[in-house]
Scaffold this motif. Structure first.
Motif, PDB file in Angstrom:
ATOM      1  N   THR A   1       0.830  -1.209   0.000  1.00  0.00           N
ATOM      2  CA  THR A   1       0.000   0.000   0.000  1.00  0.00           C
ATOM      3  C   THR A   1       0.862   1.256   0.000  1.00  0.00           C
ATOM      4  O   THR A   1       0.627   2.199  -0.772  1.00  0.00           O
ATOM      5  N   ILE A   2       1.864   1.270   0.870  1.00  0.00           N
ATOM      6  CA  ILE A   2       2.747   2.433   0.962  1.00  0.00           C
ATOM      7  C   ILE A   2       3.537   2.617  -0.336  1.00  0.00           C
ATOM      8  O   ILE A   2       3.708   3.733  -0.843  1.00  0.00           O
ATOM      9  N   TYR A   3       4.004   1.501  -0.913  1.00  0.00           N
ATOM     10  CA  TYR A   3       4.733   1.575  -2.188  1.00  0.00           C
ATOM     11  C   TYR A   3       3.840   2.153  -3.289  1.00  0.00           C
ATOM     12  O   TYR A   3       4.287   2.991  -4.086  1.00  0.00           O
ATOM     13  N   ASN A   4       2.592   1.710  -3.347  1.00  0.00           N
ATOM     14  CA  ASN A   4       1.672   2.223  -4.367  1.00  0.00           C
ATOM     15  C   ASN A   4       1.435   3.719  -4.207  1.00  0.00           C
ATOM     16  O   ASN A   4       1.295   4.449  -5.200  1.00  0.00           O
ATOM     17  N   GLU A   5       1.375   4.178  -2.954  1.00  0.00           N
ATOM     18  CA  GLU A   5       1.204   5.612  -2.715  1.00  0.00           C
ATOM     19  C   GLU A   5       2.403   6.405  -3.242  1.00  0.00           C
ATOM     20  O   GLU A   5       2.254   7.424  -3.914  1.00  0.00           O
ATOM     21  N   PHE A   6       3.603   5.913  -2.934  1.00  0.00           N
ATOM     22  CA  PHE A   6       4.809   6.591  -3.424  1.00  0.00           C
ATOM     23  C   PHE A   6       4.903   6.509  -4.941  1.00  0.00           C
ATOM     24  O   PHE A   6       5.349   7.450  -5.610  1.00  0.00           O
ATOM     25  N   ASP A   7       4.469   5.374  -5.500  1.00  0.00           N
ATOM     26  CA  ASP A   7       4.554   5.177  -6.940  1.00  0.00           C
ATOM     27  C   ASP A   7       3.636   6.131  -7.711  1.00  0.00           C
ATOM     28  O   ASP A   7       3.912   6.472  -8.866  1.00  0.00           O
ATOM     29  N   THR A   8       2.559   6.543  -7.062  1.00  0.00           N
ATOM     30  CA  THR A   8       1.631   7.493  -7.707  1.00  0.00           C
ATOM     31  C   THR A   8       2.012   8.946  -7.427  1.00  0.00           C
ATOM     32  O   THR A   8       1.270   9.867  -7.774  1.00  0.00           O
ATOM     33  N   GLY A   9       3.133   9.136  -6.752  1.00  0.00           N
ATOM     34  CA  GLY A   9       3.619  10.486  -6.512  1.00  0.00           C
ATOM     35  C   GLY A   9       3.193  11.078  -5.192  1.00  0.00           C
ATOM     36  O   GLY A   9       3.480  12.255  -4.915  1.00  0.00           O
ATOM     37  N   HIS A  10       2.531  10.291  -4.359  1.00  0.00           N
ATOM     38  CA  HIS A  10       2.092  10.787  -3.052  1.00  0.00           C
ATOM     39  C   HIS A  10       3.136  10.432  -2.001  1.00  0.00           C
ATOM     40  O   HIS A  10       3.299   9.260  -1.646  1.00  0.00           O
ATOM     41  N   THR A  11       3.848  11.415  -1.517  1.00  0.00           N
ATOM     42  CA  THR A  11       4.842  11.186  -0.467  1.00  0.00           C
ATOM     43  C   THR A  11       4.150  11.221   0.887  1.00  0.00           C
ATOM     44  O   THR A  11       3.597  12.243   1.292  1.00  0.00           O
ATOM     45  N   MET A  12       4.152  10.091   1.568  1.00  0.00           N
ATOM     46  CA  MET A  12       3.465   9.967   2.843  1.00  0.00           C
ATOM     47  C   MET A  12       4.390  10.356   3.989  1.00  0.00           C
ATOM     48  O   MET A  12       5.559   9.948   4.027  1.00  0.00           O
ATOM     49  N   SER A  13       3.867  11.120   4.916  1.00  0.00           N
ATOM     50  CA  SER A  13       4.623  11.464   6.119  1.00  0.00           C
ATOM     51  C   SER A  13       4.629  10.267   7.060  1.00  0.00           C
ATOM     52  O   SER A  13       3.870   9.306   6.894  1.00  0.00           O
ATOM     53  N   PHE A  14       5.478  10.359   8.075  1.00  0.00           N
ATOM     54  CA  PHE A  14       5.545   9.293   9.063  1.00  0.00           C
ATOM     55  C   PHE A  14       4.189   9.107   9.749  1.00  0.00           C
ATOM     56  O   PHE A  14       3.754   7.976   9.991  1.00  0.00           O
ATOM     57  N   VAL A  15       3.507  10.216  10.035  1.00  0.00           N
ATOM     58  CA  VAL A  15       2.193  10.150  10.693  1.00  0.00           C
ATOM     59  C   VAL A  15       1.182   9.459   9.783  1.00  0.00           C
ATOM     60  O   VAL A  15       0.391   8.610  10.235  1.00  0.00           O
ATOM     61  N   GLU A  16       1.200   9.799   8.479  1.00  0.00           N
ATOM     62  CA  GLU A  16       0.275   9.165   7.535  1.00  0.00           C
ATOM     63  C   GLU A  16       0.539   7.661   7.429  1.00  0.00           C
ATOM     64  O   GLU A  16      -0.398   6.860   7.369  1.00  0.00           O
ATOM     65  N   ILE A  17       1.810   7.301   7.408  1.00  0.00           N
ATOM     66  CA  ILE A  17       2.159   5.871   7.352  1.00  0.00           C
ATOM     67  C   ILE A  17       1.661   5.156   8.603  1.00  0.00           C
ATOM     68  O   ILE A  17       1.074   4.069   8.527  1.00  0.00           O
TER      69      ILE A  17
END
Length: 347
Positions: free
Chosen positions: A100-116
């Protein structure tokens, strides 16, 4: 020797249920097309989907058949059964979190530590994949097994039938088309997947007369349940022009009949051909891991264009299931071989 035969037919059913779960997640992919899907594709998807919907009840019935006759101390049971269930579940849940986290980064969404952290919390609470609701459900049943098992082992067949009759009534009364007839009597204590747990034990120990009679009763139950599932789903789709899962739900009378019929038809029957025995034993050994990982594999296959409709769906569905099953089993087999940890985390 009798116990050995029982183990064999339990294994046969476990393999059927494992493959059936994959069929559900491949064939039900026709659903989002709604009214735009062709009649042919709908019927192919509907039939494959209907044929597979007994998988969850079969899994629960097998748990009842295997666990309820045995007497466990609560601590021993939780350590031997619940922990064995939880460790692979947590391991593969982490894999789904990572995906899930990889897919978010792959779509250009950089997740913060809190979001993760929030994503992990929500997915751990609700399930990190669409099929993991089953693990949450079975954990709840396992917590109750040391208690209900004591009742089952000390109850008569008549008392178990009493429970099961009321449980079947709740299956009917909880259907959307019969809710208006449901009395205000609280039947919560006779409802849910607990009924399948007890049904599995009851069908295992109960004799229904001659083999011919048993097969006739089982076949009748199976065909009534299956045909109701297929044509019930069609009629709802035809009159509403939308997908409604009423007849696919595990806690529906038609799926109960279908699953119970198949359970009885397989009772004390075995396969003899060495190649099929070896395949059965391999899939059975890694069935839990296959269940846990198969949705991730399906997502990757879909990304490469392999799904129910990559060719004619009457071939596309079984081919996709076969590829998914083979890759899933291979990965779980390899994970199982990791020194020290593999056998605990693979499933």
């Amino acid at each position: 020797m009798q116990q050995e035969n029982k183990t064999f037919w339990f294994d046969n059913l476990r393999v059927i249920a494992t493959i059936g779960v994959i069929f559900i997640h491949v064939s039900s992919d026709y659903v989002p097309n709604g009214g735009s899907i062709s009649a042919y594709n709908f019927w192919v998807g509907n039939i494959f989907d209907s044929l597979s919907r007994l998988s969850v009840p079969i899994f629960v019935m097998l748990s009842g058949a295997l666990l309820l006759p045995k007497e466990y101390g609560i601590r021993v049971f939780l350590r031997k059964r619940l922990v064995r269930l939880l460790i692979p579940f947590l391991f593969w849940s982490l894999i789904y979190f990572g995906n899930t986290i990889y897919n978010e980064f792959d779509t250009g969404h950089t997740m913060s530590f809190v979001e993760i952290a929030q994503t992990i919390f929500v997915q751990l609470r609700d399930g990190s994949s669409l099929h993991l609701w089953y693990v949450y459900m079975i954990i709840g049943l396992y917590l109750f097994v040391p208690i209900i098992g004591k009742w089952v082992r000390n109850s008569t067949e008549k008392e178990m039938r009493y429970f099961l009759i009321i449980w079947v009534c709740t299956l009917f009364l909880n259907q959307p088309y019969l809710l208006k007839f449901k009395p205000t009597i609280d039947l919560t204590y006779f409802s849910g997947y607990l009924g399948f747990l007890i049904l599995g034990h009851y069908l295992t120990i109960q004799s229904f007369g001659s083999r011919r009679r048993t097969n006739l009763v089982a076949s009748t139950m199976l065909f009534i349940g299956l045909l109701t599932t297929i044509f019930g789903t069609f009629l709802v789709h035809f009159y509403t022009n939308q997908y409604v899962s009423t007849f696919y739900e595990p806690l529906s009378p038609n799926i109960m009949l279908f699953a119970a019929g198949l359970f009885l038809l397989n009772k004390n029957k075995d396969i003899r051909q060495p190649i099929f025995v070896n395949i059965r034993n391999f899939i059975c050994k890694y069935s839990y891991g296959i269940f846990l990982i198969h949705v991730l594999i399906l997502f990757k296959l879909f990304d490469f264009g392999l799904g129910w409709n990559f060719i004619n769906p009457i071939l596309g569905i079984p081919v996709t299931v076969f590829v998914c099953l083979t890759i899933s089993a291979g990965i779980v087999f390899l994970v199982n071989k990791i020194p020290y940890l593999g056998k605990y985390i693979s499933g």
